[in-house]
Design a protein around this motif. Structure first.
Motif, PDB file in Angstrom:
ATOM      1  N   THR C 110       1.004  -6.167   0.787  1.00  0.00           N
ATOM      2  CA  THR C 110       0.376  -4.954   0.243  1.00  0.00           C
ATOM      3  C   THR C 110      -0.761  -4.452   1.143  1.00  0.00           C
ATOM      4  N   TYR C 111      -1.524  -5.373   1.747  1.00  0.00           N
ATOM      5  CA  TYR C 111      -2.586  -4.931   2.658  1.00  0.00           C
ATOM      6  C   TYR C 111      -2.001  -4.204   3.862  1.00  0.00           C
ATOM      7  N   LEU C 112      -0.934  -4.737   4.401  1.00  0.00           N
ATOM      8  CA  LEU C 112      -0.340  -4.082   5.569  1.00  0.00           C
ATOM      9  C   LEU C 112       0.166  -2.699   5.184  1.00  0.00           C
ATOM     10  N   GLN C 113       0.763  -2.600   4.000  1.00  0.00           N
ATOM     11  CA  GLN C 113       1.247  -1.303   3.547  1.00  0.00           C
ATOM     12  C   GLN C 113       0.085  -0.337   3.321  1.00  0.00           C
ATOM     13  N   LYS C 114      -1.011  -0.856   2.828  1.00  0.00           N
ATOM     14  CA  LYS C 114      -2.139   0.016   2.537  1.00  0.00           C
ATOM     15  C   LYS C 114      -2.841   0.494   3.806  1.00  0.00           C
ATOM     16  N   TYR C 115      -3.181  -0.458   4.663  1.00  0.00           N
ATOM     17  CA  TYR C 115      -4.042  -0.144   5.799  1.00  0.00           C
ATOM     18  C   TYR C 115      -3.282   0.143   7.089  1.00  0.00           C
ATOM     19  N   GLY C 116      -2.048  -0.308   7.167  1.00  0.00           N
ATOM     20  CA  GLY C 116      -1.289  -0.123   8.404  1.00  0.00           C
ATOM     21  C   GLY C 116      -1.781  -1.026   9.508  1.00  0.00           C
ATOM     22  N   ILE C 117      -2.624  -1.964   9.157  1.00  0.00           N
ATOM     23  CA  ILE C 117      -3.253  -2.867  10.113  1.00  0.00           C
ATOM     24  C   ILE C 117      -3.554  -4.131   9.327  1.00  0.00           C
ATOM     25  N   ARG C 118      -3.621  -5.280   9.993  1.00  0.00           N
ATOM     26  CA  ARG C 118      -3.767  -6.500   9.222  1.00  0.00           C
ATOM     27  C   ARG C 118      -4.621  -7.534   9.932  1.00  0.00           C
TER      28      ARG C 118
ATOM     29  N   PRO D 214       4.309   4.179  -4.410  1.00  0.00           N
ATOM     30  CA  PRO D 214       4.538   3.527  -3.119  1.00  0.00           C
ATOM     31  C   PRO D 214       3.655   2.293  -2.965  1.00  0.00           C
ATOM     32  N   ALA D 215       4.073   1.354  -2.134  1.00  0.00           N
ATOM     33  CA  ALA D 215       3.216   0.205  -1.820  1.00  0.00           C
ATOM     34  C   ALA D 215       1.951   0.710  -1.141  1.00  0.00           C
ATOM     35  N   GLY D 216       0.807   0.128  -1.512  1.00  0.00           N
ATOM     36  CA  GLY D 216      -0.429   0.462  -0.809  1.00  0.00           C
ATOM     37  C   GLY D 216      -1.490   1.170  -1.630  1.00  0.00           C
ATOM     38  N   LEU D 217      -1.221   1.480  -2.887  1.00  0.00           N
ATOM     39  CA  LEU D 217      -2.271   2.105  -3.712  1.00  0.00           C
ATOM     40  C   LEU D 217      -3.120   1.028  -4.392  1.00  0.00           C
ATOM     41  N   GLY D 218      -4.378   1.318  -4.556  1.00  0.00           N
ATOM     42  CA  GLY D 218      -5.325   0.367  -5.139  1.00  0.00           C
ATOM     43  C   GLY D 218      -6.310  -0.083  -4.083  1.00  0.00           C
ATOM     44  N   GLU D 219      -7.398  -0.678  -4.531  1.00  0.00           N
ATOM     45  CA  GLU D 219      -8.453  -1.069  -3.609  1.00  0.00           C
ATOM     46  C   GLU D 219      -8.686  -2.575  -3.716  1.00  0.00           C
TER      47      GLU D 219
END
Lengths: 351, 351, 351, 351
Positions: C110-118, D214-219
């Motif tokens: 989920t972090y990779l999907q969110k930020y595009g970076i890991r 989509p994957a990636g929402l939330g903090e």
């Protein structure tokens, strides 16, 4: 909230007193993937640091920054970036003789009234040192704005009654007062050195120009772009006023003069200072701030002590006789924070 | 957030366009048990409403307020107070001829750039009518401040280059420009009427004094009391600058002049304008704002239309040739909101 | 905002990744004059730290805290308190073999999907180490609550299907799972050790009781006290559910059973869990949270890597087979933050 | 703030008491250009309104909405949208006999303790009527989410101990309890009608599914997507618990069972309920809430009055014997608000 958090999306939290172990900042909401390193931030820190010239205090705070989180392999990761500055040139004992008196122009009295308790070392949280954390955070915003093509430049426009007559941008960082007119700068230095020699200080005017902000940033009603910039600037200790574009001169103008008319090339004038109805017009954003004379002066002044007795005080120590040159990078930092935040707010609105 | 919410604890949300069905406000965080009724609020509304004199627009918006919640049997209950003002004198058709052109000085262009869509009736959300909701909310804050012994008074200090020479507080509400000098007021009215007759307008300076605020309100760092007041004032449409105490004049002063020294009776001067280090000193809070000339003028101006063509525009209709007298209650309202909010913030801090 | 700030008045900002140089927190809005020192906070840190027993991870993070601001001569000064915890037992290289695969149950994907970076070291910002900063901040809130007479205690109620049958408060800190039933605790330890030995993990239920909160804390509508506690608890990594008072059992109850009737002595039952209409009743506040089994297990699992290929993964390393005993102080810390914040909000409302 | 504002970017403020003139909401931060009209919102209002069937209260609040701002020529303009619902079926006199007693399960006691003043008509601000404003605001969020391809559906899963055994989505809006199993629905209606006939009430469980997030929402940290949904749901009056995915059942599971493993097609299970580490996985978001039995029952209960005397009370009047069917659209509305807000937050982060 208690006032140490700033920004909606590009959000910073600061901490630290002048004579405690450290000051620092957490920057949240930074776009991931921005290339940044400590040296980029350090450049801005060095513009604010004391001891740069004869017109600034000789204190040696190296203001070396340490990034503790949020940057990995040279890029922002999107999580909070913490930046720490350890205080290395503290001399709390230098303040022991003034710990019981209220220095005129300082927040000693108001802090005691507010908190009922007082950290008398330096100015504690009210110290200008707190702005170091802002400059560090602002450097991250500045880097992002550079990627957007936006530039922010501030400079001294007037000091002790001596006004710049030209706008020579290239000269700003080459003279110790950061004036935009190298000849006026020479006079300013003389004036500051003279006032310093007689135990006095002076104020000035700093102007800021923000370029390439697209039309459409800012919010209607309360979070107008100029309202947010005004808050940002008035939140800097020594600032006592702000004006945009024609500013106070607008009060004596007529609508037919002040209105910025348009033709195909855009606005024909910029009396609005780049913001109309709280929203950027696409023209250069221009504002000026009034900087009060440094409160710490060595000539004697009348005051009170915490026991309710009248007394006389001299604020000895290492102080800037004119704060303008060092406030310039702080103004730029705060402007960067506001503009970067509004880019993100606009993206959220339109998403 | 999108900019229509203001305040931390005493928090307001506003809505409404000039030519839609209504404007209004929700006021949250009001102390329970405050005695208030519609007539108390109406007094303030009537000070802001158009058509009060020859120097204000003849539009007839009666600005009759309706309390929809949060008050029971004449007292606040602590839950949100909603106040509604129905628009009764809308003439959207009056704007049909300007719906495709950008009026100079207005937010027409910036709104279209921001939203990509435009409600061309009047100025939509950017209309000064939005401030009616602020005045309604401010009246509730004012009532609470009265209970605390705090008073807030604003007045016109300068119009079109004519400055007040005395401070005669009793005369303020007795002259149509709300000037603090009845003789200057006569000249101001003449000037405004003349400019109006030639299709032009003028700006001015409004000053505000807040009395009996105890020392200790405001926050260090970003939410300084002056920073918050600055944001509040710059969020009012026509305001282009603000200064506290000595303000811009401080830029040419020396520390020994500007510092407010103390003796047993308190501060000997008030160059700080009642706020030091972002925190109230207990002295009168004093600030001035620069009000730009009304943008709507009937003399012809160059502009663009939404099709990208150059054109000429005259803003006919019912407009104030000088907005100062009607901005006075808005300034007071915003000041009340900020001060009341900070009383509550201080209570939270010390709890 | 980007999610690393919590609280309205007693407001914290956290930063830090598990394998960066440090984690930390800024606590703003603290009442001035509270006596606090590092040792008081350290007690809570030591309850959360790893390596306390056979059922917790043997990692040696000493979690030694450093106060960098906001405390002077043993008392809070009212300005932000920064607390730093340097990471001393980082082994980023231990994660090199998993840097390209998504660990099941972890936020890698989920972090990779969110930020595009890991940041692949440990779990980066998603690591449980982030909660150390919360415990430090919570300790300050706890100290203030002690001054108000409020106590907060959490404990393990169930682990891997083994439920406590008694409530022996004195025994909680004496058994390694922090269960409220010493006999059940013995069975829990056996179960955890067995699961650990076969490379598996288990979940549990943690209960929290907050005592001596006066009736009247909490807000109507959105910021109900239970809503804020729910957010606080679900913001802890492994928590998958929360219930107040009778909780999910209420779904099968009738109104005549569930309603808490009153007599002169107060409420006769506490099915509401101490909160009605979002506002504290004065009765004990009671809630339970569902804790999922630790995601890091050494038995093989199917997953994907960042190149889009299927693969198998074993999460080696030093992990807690059951997170309940270490989540207990985190639950208490978050509860303290919420309650302290609402004391201040209530003070602001009534001011 | 005082609790009547919700959301960061898609931000709503609500007001209104059950027996005052109106309830309403201001929705700020709405994307401009969304096609919306009153009829679209009215559909959702009608799902929440009383008097829909034998299992809901026969009160006739038509819940006719009025849009007062922010929509022009059928499209959102980006400025605040105000929606008003006038109360048309008020019978404050119906509450005169209970004005001095605390109804068990109601917020009468807690409100009086909090505010020191009481609007005794109905439940005032604590009335379920307050949720009408949420449904109106949620409809706007829903419309935007539809444009994004996201759907939100809630339904009754269990009532008074009777659980749905199938998931027949098409049947939900066709039975009066909004159950997902038409056969169970028949039993539920019988049970509710029986309890109503004997002056009692019952609770239930409502489940919500959110699709195509989509994957990636939330903090990370505090504003985790599940934390924000938990707050949103617990802010609804009768809700006493929430669980995501496997929820409380996870407490008895082992890591090897609970972890959602992956292959090329995605996650093989969804025990996480679509959120890991506070961030959406792209799988369906699933959560359940515990709904307490309606507090208003006509059978006699013991209580106190405001004079400190014990007494007996029967809550006569028009009340829902089970609130589940009417809470379904409120759950959906709150879910829509949270998800829409996080789309905007993600846009701001990545901008």
């Amino acid at each position: 909230m208690a006032g140490s958090v700033f920004g909606e999306h590009f959000k910073i939290s600061t901490f630290g007193e002048s004579h405690g172990p450290a000051v620092g900042v957490i920057v949240d909401g930074v776009t991931p993937g921005i290339e940044i390193d400590e040296s980029y931030i350090q450049v801005q820190m060095d513009r604010r640091k004391p001891g740069q010239s004869s017109v600034t205090t000789p204190r040696k705070e190296y203001d070396k920054i340490h990034i503790l989180s949020g940057v990995f392999e040279g890029k922002t990761t999107g999580v909070p970036i913490a930046i720490m500055l350890y205080n290395t040139d503290m001399r709390p004992e230098a303040y022991s003789d003034i710990q019981n008196s209220f220095r005129p122009g300082h927040a000693d009295y108001t802090y005691l009234q507010k908190y009922g308790i007082r950290d008398h070392r330096g100015s504690g949280r009210a110290s200008g040192r707190e702005t170091a954390a802002r400059v560090a955070a602002g450097a991250i915003a500045r880097k992002s704005l550079e990627n957007r093509g936006v530039s922010v430049v501030a400079y001294t426009k007037e000091v002790g009654g001596i006004a710049c007559k030209t706008f020579d941008e290239a000269s700003i960082e080459k003279n110790p007062v950061r004036a935009c007119d190298p000849e006026a700068a020479i006079e300013m230095v003389k004036k500051i050195e003279h006032l310093s020699s007689i135990g006095d200080s002076c104020g000035g005017i700093v102007e800021c120009r923000i370029r390439n902000v697209p039309a459409g940033l800012g919010e209607p009603a309360f979070d107008k772009l100029d309202a947010e910039l005004a808050k940002a600037m008035l939140s800097i200790g020594a600032v006592k006023g702000i004006e945009f574009g024609a500013g106070f001169a607008a009060a004596a103008m007529q609508g037919s003069e002040h209105n910025d008319q348009m033709d195909k090339s855009g606005f024909l004038t910029n009396n609005a200072g780049g913001i109309i109805g709280g929203i950027s017009t696409g023209a250069e954003i221009v504002f000026r701030i009034a900087v009060k004379p440094t409160s710490s002066i060595s000539s004697p002044q009348r005051t009170m002590n915490i026991f309710g007795e009248e007394c006389e005080i001299r604020t000895e120590g290492r102080h800037d006789p004119c704060i303008c040159p060092r406030i310039v990078p702080v103004v730029e930092a705060m402007a960067c924070l506001v503009i970067e935040d509004h880019f993100k707010r606009q993206a959220a609105l339109m998403a």
